[in-house]
Design a protein around this motif. Sequence first.
Motif, PDB file in Angstrom:
ATOM      1  N   GLU A 256       0.828  -1.204   0.000  1.00 48.22           N
ATOM      2  CA  GLU A 256       0.000   0.000   0.000  1.00 48.22           C
ATOM      3  C   GLU A 256       0.864   1.256   0.000  1.00 48.22           C
ATOM      4  OE1 GLU A 256      -3.970   1.745   2.234  1.00 48.22           O
ATOM      5  OE2 GLU A 256      -3.312  -0.314   2.598  1.00 48.22           O
ATOM      6  N   LEU A 257       2.025   1.189   0.685  1.00 54.89           N
ATOM      7  CA  LEU A 257       2.960   2.309   0.640  1.00 54.89           C
ATOM      8  C   LEU A 257       3.374   2.599  -0.796  1.00 54.89           C
ATOM      9  CD1 LEU A 257       5.392   1.726   3.654  1.00 54.89           C
ATOM     10  CD2 LEU A 257       3.595   3.454   3.455  1.00 54.89           C
ATOM     11  N   ALA A 258       3.576   1.544  -1.565  1.00 57.09           N
ATOM     12  CA  ALA A 258       3.966   1.704  -2.966  1.00 57.09           C
ATOM     13  C   ALA A 258       2.890   2.471  -3.734  1.00 57.09           C
ATOM     14  CB  ALA A 258       4.211   0.343  -3.601  1.00 57.09           C
ATOM     15  N   LYS A 259       1.636   2.215  -3.424  1.00 53.48           N
ATOM     16  CA  LYS A 259       0.544   2.944  -4.078  1.00 53.48           C
ATOM     17  C   LYS A 259       0.538   4.414  -3.659  1.00 53.48           C
ATOM     18  CE  LYS A 259      -2.551  -1.050  -4.552  1.00 53.48           C
ATOM     19  NZ  LYS A 259      -3.860  -1.636  -4.188  1.00 53.48           N
ATOM     20  N   TRP A 260       0.767   4.663  -2.368  1.00 54.95           N
ATOM     21  CA  TRP A 260       0.812   6.050  -1.889  1.00 54.95           C
ATOM     22  C   TRP A 260       1.944   6.824  -2.564  1.00 54.95           C
ATOM     23  CZ3 TRP A 260      -2.326   9.082   0.985  1.00 54.95           C
ATOM     24  CH2 TRP A 260      -3.379   8.455   1.651  1.00 54.95           C
ATOM     25  N   LEU A 261       3.089   6.177  -2.704  1.00 53.16           N
ATOM     26  CA  LEU A 261       4.217   6.850  -3.355  1.00 53.16           C
ATOM     27  C   LEU A 261       3.915   7.153  -4.819  1.00 53.16           C
ATOM     28  CD1 LEU A 261       7.202   4.910  -1.768  1.00 53.16           C
ATOM     29  CD2 LEU A 261       6.785   7.368  -1.582  1.00 53.16           C
ATOM     30  N   ALA A 262       3.290   6.210  -5.495  1.00 56.73           N
ATOM     31  CA  ALA A 262       2.959   6.418  -6.909  1.00 56.73           C
ATOM     32  C   ALA A 262       1.870   7.473  -7.079  1.00 56.73           C
ATOM     33  CB  ALA A 262       2.519   5.097  -7.535  1.00 56.73           C
ATOM     34  N   ALA A 263       1.021   7.628  -6.060  1.00 52.10           N
ATOM     35  CA  ALA A 263      -0.086   8.590  -6.139  1.00 52.10           C
ATOM     36  C   ALA A 263       0.344  10.011  -5.793  1.00 52.10           C
ATOM     37  CB  ALA A 263      -1.208   8.161  -5.196  1.00 52.10           C
ATOM     38  N   ALA A 264       1.461  10.148  -5.075  1.00 50.45           N
ATOM     39  CA  ALA A 264       1.891  11.456  -4.586  1.00 50.45           C
ATOM     40  C   ALA A 264       2.572  12.278  -5.675  1.00 50.45           C
ATOM     41  CB  ALA A 264       2.843  11.281  -3.405  1.00 50.45           C
ATOM     42  N   ASP A 265       2.562  13.589  -5.480  1.00 50.69           N
ATOM     43  CA  ASP A 265       3.289  14.485  -6.377  1.00 50.69           C
ATOM     44  C   ASP A 265       4.698  14.747  -5.879  1.00 50.69           C
ATOM     45  OD1 ASP A 265       1.254  15.361  -8.450  1.00 50.69           O
ATOM     46  OD2 ASP A 265       0.160  15.747  -6.603  1.00 50.69           O
ATOM     47  N   VAL A 266       4.916  14.585  -4.577  1.00 48.26           N
ATOM     48  CA  VAL A 266       6.249  14.767  -4.005  1.00 48.26           C
ATOM     49  C   VAL A 266       6.314  14.045  -2.669  1.00 48.26           C
ATOM     50  CG1 VAL A 266       5.606  16.957  -2.890  1.00 48.26           C
ATOM     51  CG2 VAL A 266       8.010  16.453  -3.320  1.00 48.26           C
ATOM     52  N   LEU A 267       7.476  13.465  -2.382  1.00 46.66           N
ATOM     53  CA  LEU A 267       7.741  12.901  -1.060  1.00 46.66           C
ATOM     54  C   LEU A 267       8.623  13.889  -0.310  1.00 46.66           C
ATOM     55  CD1 LEU A 267       7.742  10.336   0.925  1.00 46.66           C
ATOM     56  CD2 LEU A 267      10.081  10.048   0.077  1.00 46.66           C
ATOM     57  N   ALA A 268       8.222  14.247   0.910  1.00 42.55           N
ATOM     58  CA  ALA A 268       9.017  15.133   1.756  1.00 42.55           C
ATOM     59  C   ALA A 268       9.662  14.311   2.872  1.00 42.55           C
ATOM     60  CB  ALA A 268       8.140  16.227   2.354  1.00 42.55           C
ATOM     61  N   LEU A 269      10.970  14.463   3.018  1.00 42.74           N
ATOM     62  CA  LEU A 269      11.725  13.745   4.053  1.00 42.74           C
ATOM     63  C   LEU A 269      12.600  14.758   4.807  1.00 42.74           C
ATOM     64  CD1 LEU A 269      12.349  10.929   5.225  1.00 42.74           C
ATOM     65  CD2 LEU A 269      14.122  10.681   3.501  1.00 42.74           C
ATOM     66  N   PRO A 270      11.997  15.529   5.721  1.00 42.62           N
ATOM     67  CA  PRO A 270      12.726  16.625   6.378  1.00 42.62           C
ATOM     68  C   PRO A 270      13.411  16.219   7.690  1.00 42.62           C
ATOM     69  CG  PRO A 270      10.390  16.800   6.858  1.00 42.62           C
ATOM     70  CD  PRO A 270      10.569  15.543   6.065  1.00 42.62           C
ATOM     71  N   SER A 271      14.061  15.070   7.703  1.00 42.53           N
ATOM     72  CA  SER A 271      14.670  14.530   8.920  1.00 42.53           C
ATOM     73  C   SER A 271      15.803  15.403   9.447  1.00 42.53           C
ATOM     74  CB  SER A 271      15.228  13.127   8.644  1.00 42.53           C
ATOM     75  OG  SER A 271      14.247  12.289   8.091  1.00 42.53           O
ATOM     76  N   TYR A 272      16.035  15.309  10.757  1.00 47.92           N
ATOM     77  CA  TYR A 272      17.192  15.974  11.365  1.00 47.92           C
ATOM     78  C   TYR A 272      18.464  15.176  11.090  1.00 47.92           C
ATOM     79  CZ  TYR A 272      13.771  18.593  14.212  1.00 47.92           C
ATOM     80  OH  TYR A 272      12.747  19.392  14.646  1.00 47.92           O
ATOM     81  N   HIS A 273      18.341  13.861  11.035  1.00 50.47           N
ATOM     82  CA  HIS A 273      19.465  12.986  10.667  1.00 50.47           C
ATOM     83  C   HIS A 273      18.889  11.745   9.993  1.00 50.47           C
ATOM     84  CE1 HIS A 273      18.312  10.801  14.329  1.00 50.47           C
ATOM     85  NE2 HIS A 273      18.406  11.944  14.969  1.00 50.47           N
ATOM     86  N   GLU A 274      19.631  11.168   9.071  1.00 53.34           N
ATOM     87  CA  GLU A 274      19.143  10.034   8.295  1.00 53.34           C
ATOM     88  C   GLU A 274      20.340   9.249   7.777  1.00 53.34           C
ATOM     89  OE1 GLU A 274      15.910   7.957   7.440  1.00 53.34           O
ATOM     90  OE2 GLU A 274      15.493  10.095   7.768  1.00 53.34           O
ATOM     91  N   GLY A 275      20.437   7.966   8.189  1.00 52.27           N
ATOM     92  CA  GLY A 275      21.571   7.160   7.763  1.00 52.27           C
ATOM     93  C   GLY A 275      21.647   7.004   6.256  1.00 52.27           C
ATOM     94  N   PHE A 276      20.504   6.683   5.650  1.00 55.19           N
ATOM     95  CA  PHE A 276      20.463   6.520   4.201  1.00 55.19           C
ATOM     96  C   PHE A 276      19.233   7.200   3.609  1.00 55.19           C
ATOM     97  CE2 PHE A 276      19.045   4.105   0.421  1.00 55.19           C
ATOM     98  CZ  PHE A 276      20.108   4.387  -0.414  1.00 55.19           C
ATOM     99  N   GLY A 277      18.060   6.885   4.136  1.00 55.00           N
ATOM    100  CA  GLY A 277      16.826   7.444   3.598  1.00 55.00           C
ATOM    101  C   GLY A 277      16.217   6.521   2.563  1.00 55.00           C
TER     102      GLY A 277
END
Length: 364
Positions: A256-277
């Motif tokens: 279902e996450l795959a569907k949400w990603l395909a449906a979105a216009d942009v993914l926002a990932l505003p993390s303070y720290h992220e090993g890879f993402g």
Amino acid sequence: MKKIVVFSNMYPSNEHPTYGIFVKNQVELLKDSGVIADVKAIDNPKGGKVQSLLKYGKWFAGSLLYLIGNQRNLALTHAHYAFPTGLLSLIGKRLFKIPYVVTVHGGDIDKMAKKNARIAGLTQTILQEASHVITVGERLKQEVVTNFGVLETNVTVMSMGVDRTVFHPLVKEQVRSELNLPQREQVILFIGNLIREKGVLELVQAFEELQNKLPGVSLHLVGSAKSAAFVEEVKQYIAARQIGRIHFEGTKPQKELAKWLAAADVLALPSYHEGFGLVALEAMAAGTPVVASDVGGLPYLLADGAGILVPAREVEGLAAGIQQALTADETSNRERREELVHEHSYEMILEKLLKIYGETERTR
């Protein structure tokens, strides 16, 4: 290869299907390739201080008993996270001469190792005595080599990989219909734990700014309310400012996450720290632009125009980055994104991992 055991302090369950899903996916990938693998992991993210101590104590004791009972049948152990998980592999090496591989994910270096000198020292020992260290990002590799004294030849940068059979472009109109999303709205998507360190509050504030410039825009927050107090703080902010079109979607299974990603216009990932993402890579596989903080492994992943990098904890920069993504040509740098998805595909990850295992396993 004889049997291996994977130790992890994160692993999904029926109740928490996305908790450490990246570890389970790698284990299943190994099993599908013919590797015999057992798993000793914690599959419940909940718990206060006392409950967490009991949970970790039970897992640690059970894992030690497993090592004692299976010491002769194990070719190697693979620990996800240097501490405390890697301590099990270190014990297995010292007591039973079982070699081990450890994967560093970020939090074990950025947060855990900085708690006190004892944990930092144990982390260094675990990393230095590993037959091989895998880091999910280039920055983590530099930290492991520079700050923990691990030989560069013993470190490989390798993400957890993206399953292209799950994450790939879909017909946007169709998946929006399935997810009950308006066809004409511009959908901003966040996927991750709803905690302060993921930049959720800044994202809400940036969205508030964007509504004045892009009226047909909505924000969907997908993920676990790991900190109920923080989620309540965010909801109170939304209510006080009367911000509309923000939706808390809860947790979702991977398909279902795959569907949400395909449906979105942009993914926002505003993390303070992220090993890879990893979610940024999954978004690229789904053909969705990414706006992310310029931290951790994200500058390497989103280099050369693969995504838009913005300063962490800065609302105005985040809003500008999202606006840029929503108004840019969707085909820009598509070739670079496809190269990255191939480089981090399960097929390529499995090839690297089996090579490391082959060089690590004991033969006697």
